[in-house]
Scaffold this motif. Sequence first.
Motif, PDB file in Angstrom:
ATOM      1  N   ILE A   1     -47.933  81.301 -19.530  1.00 62.79           N
ATOM      2  CA  ILE A   1     -47.739  82.753 -19.450  1.00 62.79           C
ATOM      3  C   ILE A   1     -48.938  83.384 -18.761  1.00 62.79           C
ATOM      4  O   ILE A   1     -48.796  84.204 -17.862  1.00 62.79           O
ATOM      5  CB  ILE A   1     -47.555  83.355 -20.861  1.00 62.79           C
ATOM      6  CG1 ILE A   1     -46.110  83.218 -21.296  1.00 62.79           C
ATOM      7  CG2 ILE A   1     -47.958  84.810 -20.878  1.00 62.79           C
ATOM      8  CD1 ILE A   1     -45.775  83.970 -22.552  1.00 62.79           C
TER       9      ILE A   1
ATOM     10  N   GLN B   1     -49.522  84.687 -14.402  1.00 59.95           N
ATOM     11  CA  GLN B   1     -49.827  86.069 -14.057  1.00 59.95           C
ATOM     12  C   GLN B   1     -50.875  86.160 -12.946  1.00 59.95           C
ATOM     13  O   GLN B   1     -51.029  87.188 -12.321  1.00 59.95           O
ATOM     14  CB  GLN B   1     -50.326  86.843 -15.281  1.00 59.95           C
ATOM     15  CG  GLN B   1     -49.318  86.951 -16.388  1.00 59.95           C
ATOM     16  CD  GLN B   1     -47.993  87.506 -15.914  1.00 59.95           C
ATOM     17  OE1 GLN B   1     -47.953  88.464 -15.161  1.00 59.95           O
ATOM     18  NE2 GLN B   1     -46.910  86.882 -16.340  1.00 59.95           N
TER      19      GLN B   1
ATOM     20  N   ASN C   1     -51.250  93.328 -16.976  1.00 59.49           N
ATOM     21  CA  ASN C   1     -51.181  94.789 -17.003  1.00 59.49           C
ATOM     22  C   ASN C   1     -49.977  95.183 -17.851  1.00 59.49           C
ATOM     23  O   ASN C   1     -48.862  95.330 -17.356  1.00 59.49           O
ATOM     24  CB  ASN C   1     -51.038  95.310 -15.571  1.00 59.49           C
ATOM     25  CG  ASN C   1     -51.037  96.825 -15.506  1.00 59.49           C
ATOM     26  OD1 ASN C   1     -50.945  97.497 -16.533  1.00 59.49           O
ATOM     27  ND2 ASN C   1     -51.131  97.347 -14.308  1.00 59.49           N
TER      28      ASN C   1
ATOM     29  N   TYR D   1     -45.797  96.303 -16.995  1.00 57.37           N
ATOM     30  CA  TYR D   1     -44.611  95.511 -17.323  1.00 57.37           C
ATOM     31  C   TYR D   1     -43.704  96.231 -18.307  1.00 57.37           C
ATOM     32  O   TYR D   1     -42.484  96.101 -18.251  1.00 57.37           O
ATOM     33  CB  TYR D   1     -45.013  94.127 -17.836  1.00 57.37           C
ATOM     34  CG  TYR D   1     -45.444  93.236 -16.698  1.00 57.37           C
ATOM     35  CD1 TYR D   1     -44.508  92.742 -15.800  1.00 57.37           C
ATOM     36  CD2 TYR D   1     -46.776  92.935 -16.478  1.00 57.37           C
ATOM     37  CE1 TYR D   1     -44.888  91.956 -14.732  1.00 57.37           C
ATOM     38  CE2 TYR D   1     -47.176  92.150 -15.416  1.00 57.37           C
ATOM     39  CZ  TYR D   1     -46.223  91.663 -14.541  1.00 57.37           C
ATOM     40  OH  TYR D   1     -46.602  90.895 -13.486  1.00 57.37           O
TER      41      TYR D   1
ATOM     42  N   TYR E   1     -57.042  94.725 -19.157  1.00 56.96           N
ATOM     43  CA  TYR E   1     -56.560  93.715 -18.212  1.00 56.96           C
ATOM     44  C   TYR E   1     -57.374  93.744 -16.925  1.00 56.96           C
ATOM     45  O   TYR E   1     -57.629  92.710 -16.316  1.00 56.96           O
ATOM     46  CB  TYR E   1     -55.061  93.906 -17.937  1.00 56.96           C
ATOM     47  CG  TYR E   1     -54.733  94.890 -16.844  1.00 56.96           C
ATOM     48  CD1 TYR E   1     -54.582  94.458 -15.532  1.00 56.96           C
ATOM     49  CD2 TYR E   1     -54.612  96.248 -17.112  1.00 56.96           C
ATOM     50  CE1 TYR E   1     -54.303  95.353 -14.518  1.00 56.96           C
ATOM     51  CE2 TYR E   1     -54.331  97.143 -16.111  1.00 56.96           C
ATOM     52  CZ  TYR E   1     -54.174  96.699 -14.816  1.00 56.96           C
ATOM     53  OH  TYR E   1     -53.916  97.591 -13.824  1.00 56.96           O
TER      54      TYR E   1
ATOM     55  N   LEU F   1     -49.004  97.823 -19.545  1.00 54.27           N
ATOM     56  CA  LEU F   1     -48.292  99.098 -19.341  1.00 54.27           C
ATOM     57  C   LEU F   1     -47.326  98.980 -18.168  1.00 54.27           C
ATOM     58  O   LEU F   1     -46.184  99.436 -18.227  1.00 54.27           O
ATOM     59  CB  LEU F   1     -49.299 100.238 -19.116  1.00 54.27           C
ATOM     60  CG  LEU F   1     -48.657 101.615 -18.974  1.00 54.27           C
ATOM     61  CD1 LEU F   1     -47.905 102.025 -20.229  1.00 54.27           C
ATOM     62  CD2 LEU F   1     -49.706 102.671 -18.633  1.00 54.27           C
TER      63      LEU F   1
ATOM     64  N   ALA G   1     -44.065  87.766 -18.837  1.00 59.72           N
ATOM     65  CA  ALA G   1     -45.016  88.830 -19.188  1.00 59.72           C
ATOM     66  C   ALA G   1     -44.424  89.689 -20.306  1.00 59.72           C
ATOM     67  O   ALA G   1     -45.124  90.080 -21.240  1.00 59.72           O
ATOM     68  CB  ALA G   1     -45.332  89.678 -17.962  1.00 59.72           C
TER      69      ALA G   1
END
Lengths: 330, 251
Positions: free
Chosen positions: B101, B105, A213, A217, B73, A215, A196
């Motif tokens: 990647i 997630q 997300n 990470y 997101y 911010l 990430a």
Amino acid sequence: MVSSLQVKRIGGLMLYCIIVAGILIVPFLIQSPYILHILILAGIYLILAQSLNLMLGYVGFLSLAQTAFFGIGAYTSAILAVTYRQPFWIGLILAIILPSLIAAVVGIPFLRLSRHSFVISTLGFLLICWLVARNWVEVTRGPLGIPGIPSPTLNLFDLVEVSFSSRASYYILMMTSVLIITLFLIKLVNSRIGRAFIAIREDEALAQSVGINTLKYKLIAFSISAGIAGVAGSLFAHYITFLDPTIFEFYNLEHVLVITLVGGSGTIGGPILGSVIFTILPEVLRVAKEYRLIVYGIILLSTVLLMPEGVGGRFKTYMHKRRLKGVYAK
Amino acid sequence: MSLLRTEGVVKKFYGLTAVDRVNLEINEGEIVGLIGPNGSGKTTLFDCITGFLKVDAGRVLFRDKDITNKMPYLIALLGISRTFQNARLFLKLTVEQNMMIAIQQHQRLSSLTALTERRKVKELEKEALERSDTLLKLVGLDRLSQEYAGNLSYGQRKLLSFAMALIPYPKLVLLDEPAAAVNPTMIEKTKDLIKQLNSKGLTFFIIEHNMEVIMNICDRVIVLNHGVKIAEGSPNKVRSDPKVIEAYLGE
Ligand SMILES: Nc1ncnc2c1ncn2[C@@H]1O[C@H](COP(=O)(O)OP(=O)(O)O)[C@@H](O)[C@H]1O
Ligand SMILES: [Mg+2]
């Protein structure tokens, strides 16, 4: 039957053990306190460089606040040991926790900014820390500094007491910390969290659009990197045994930036390589002291111009290309 | 049933009103086109829907839930995926890494487990690789999985970003000019892909300048000019609408 993969694994493990043993055996071979001193300092700067590397190389945000977290860690450790007479280990743990928490808090506004504004905001933060260290005299003793920070001791169940007061023993403590942090970082950057980070570095908007997300990470990375810088700070304070606000000055920042950039950010090996180069180089150049800064300048400039990814980064790209060639040749 | 609805969405850039009180509705299972001259605010409208830009007024509703100005997101996780006009990718990574990647997630795995439990991690990694392979096969890029995204042709990049947009299990996909600067065979491939996925229930909202594509796949078309919605209806009806013709001639 032993598969080739197992052979590789065992080989890797053996190589790893040899390296570790080699590093730890140094103080028994080299008795020179001067060389051990240089190596201990190199270890401290390597930890700090790795904390910068995590933010710059993996998340893509240049943080000038790493030396601020270094200083906060050092002060936390020093004050706990001197003023509150706490054992080293308590100081070390708080020197990790406090910078991490501060990073998580200031990171919320800082990490919403663009990459450029982030650099400036972290610089501002560093300057504020410096001012606080100079002016909050009741706690930090201001420019007078804190003398007499004790050497760390390790108390094993009240049976054995190990003191890290000699250079050789401090070297072992230092390198153990370097190894633990290096292994942790290797594990981290190869994990899902690490991927990430890389996604954010490569394209933050795209990372968000696939559901990351960003911010969160960025805060995780900033917090972890601050904790690592705190470890370096704590080890620094207990080694030098004296601490004053000059720890926040630009010398540390500059040194760590050079190690990270020349060695190569974005790989764990890069800052290690950078540390080796900038530990050996000053020694080699001692014969020609007056040219030292010029040579430094030339190395820095040529790396930035010719190998922006650093020596380590260049090596990684080269290996990758070779491997790809292999894939296509098949 | 209405999947997406905007109510009076306004987006201003300094003095310029890029999106001006736009109301629209996308129903489940539809393929809706969004057309309009260059600079008419189409991309800006997508950015407002997906949270990349904060709207100055109005609301965006997804399945009757207010998602106005939510983080991008979160909107992606709720089920609205998008591609970018310039086909953004992680250019320095391989095609497979681009997919991985994003896929990883969405796997349920606590950060702590990720650092400690090796077997679980390996298992999930295998699952992720399988999903990556399935999606790459779908868009026909499976043979290029080890190639760097930066080495792909423009059309291949658009297909990869399409595949990446499918990763968060979207209900609605917003495509920003999927056929622009793409060769004819690749355009056919993209059209087939959209139709195929739509027949399985996926809803599309597509910005496109290529009228042949619009006529061919869209159930309905919305037209923007200077940020204002000036027409809406079947592709044929919209194409003969005098207001639309005037907007394009004025370009
Ligand atoms: N970030 C921005 N800042 C200022 N103006 C912008 C920005 N993004 C788009 N615009 C302006 O908004 C208008 C609409 O742009 P856009 O949505 O990209 O149009 P389209 O996608 O329909 O070609 C254009 O006039 C463009 O110049
Ligand atoms: Mg556009």
